[in-house]
Design a protein around this motif. Structure first.
Motif, PDB file in Angstrom:
ATOM      1  N   ILE A 239       0.818  -0.919   0.128  1.00 24.17           N
ATOM      2  CA  ILE A 239       0.039   0.003   0.176  1.00 24.17           C
ATOM      3  C   ILE A 239       0.829   1.129  -0.085  1.00 24.17           C
ATOM      4  CG2 ILE A 239      -1.768   1.275   1.221  1.00 24.17           C
ATOM      5  CD1 ILE A 239      -2.573  -1.456   2.477  1.00 24.17           C
TER       6      ILE A 239
ATOM      7  N   GLN B 277       1.933   5.204  -0.163  1.00 24.87           N
ATOM      8  CA  GLN B 277       1.456   6.498   0.060  1.00 24.87           C
ATOM      9  C   GLN B 277       2.498   7.409   0.015  1.00 24.87           C
ATOM     10  OE1 GLN B 277       0.133   5.603   3.995  1.00 24.87           O
ATOM     11  NE2 GLN B 277      -1.899   5.019   3.344  1.00 24.87           N
TER      12      GLN B 277
ATOM     13  N   TRP C 181      -9.875   5.074   2.508  1.00 29.15           N
ATOM     14  CA  TRP C 181      -9.034   4.380   1.709  1.00 29.15           C
ATOM     15  C   TRP C 181      -7.948   5.589   1.500  1.00 29.15           C
ATOM     16  CZ3 TRP C 181      -6.890  -0.238   1.306  1.00 29.15           C
ATOM     17  CH2 TRP C 181      -6.099  -0.258   0.345  1.00 29.15           C
TER      18      TRP C 181
ATOM     19  N   LEU D  14      -3.058   0.542  -4.013  1.00 34.64           N
ATOM     20  CA  LEU D  14      -2.898  -1.009  -3.658  1.00 34.64           C
ATOM     21  C   LEU D  14      -2.221  -1.360  -4.844  1.00 34.64           C
ATOM     22  CD1 LEU D  14      -3.263  -3.466  -1.932  1.00 34.64           C
ATOM     23  CD2 LEU D  14      -5.532  -3.742  -3.304  1.00 34.64           C
TER      24      LEU D  14
END
Length: 112
Positions: free
Chosen positions: A14, A16, A56, A60
């Protein structure tokens, strides 16, 4: 739950705060060649999500491998280790390898 030798495995991240720039572009241009020797292929690579519960954040990424040994082999391979800093220096987030489940898996199998 023990990993089965015939189970597919998945590298999941994930990501970011991705800083898109020359280093990330180079990483993306080179990653496919690192996956090929281990039978890896992207099955999810970011994209628009539909939030069903909660908020969210991030992108992903899911890469499928024939098994856990192949997934771990890819991650520790010299070819991937050479480009990994291009991503880690310009994004944050966890990355894991996790085994898949067989076609006959039922939700209650995790209770065994």
């Amino acid at each position: 739950m023990a990993e089965h030798e015939t189970s597919k495995a998945y590298a999941v991240a994930i990501l970011q705060e991705v800083e898109v720039g020359p280093e990330i572009v180079t990483y993306l241009e080179r990653i496919d060649a690192t996956l090929a020797p281990f039978g890896g292929r992207f099955i999810i690579h970011g994209g628009e999500v539909t939030e069903l519960e909660g908020a969210w954040q991030g992108d992903l990424i899911v890469i499928e491998f024939p098994d856990g040994a192949a997934a771990r082999g890819w991650y520790t391979s010299p070819a991937y280790r050479a480009i990994l800093p291009l991503r880690t220096a310009h994004s944050k987030g966890p990355a894991i390898v996790i085994p898949g489940v067989g076609a006959g898996h039922a939700a209650t199998d995790v209770l065994v």
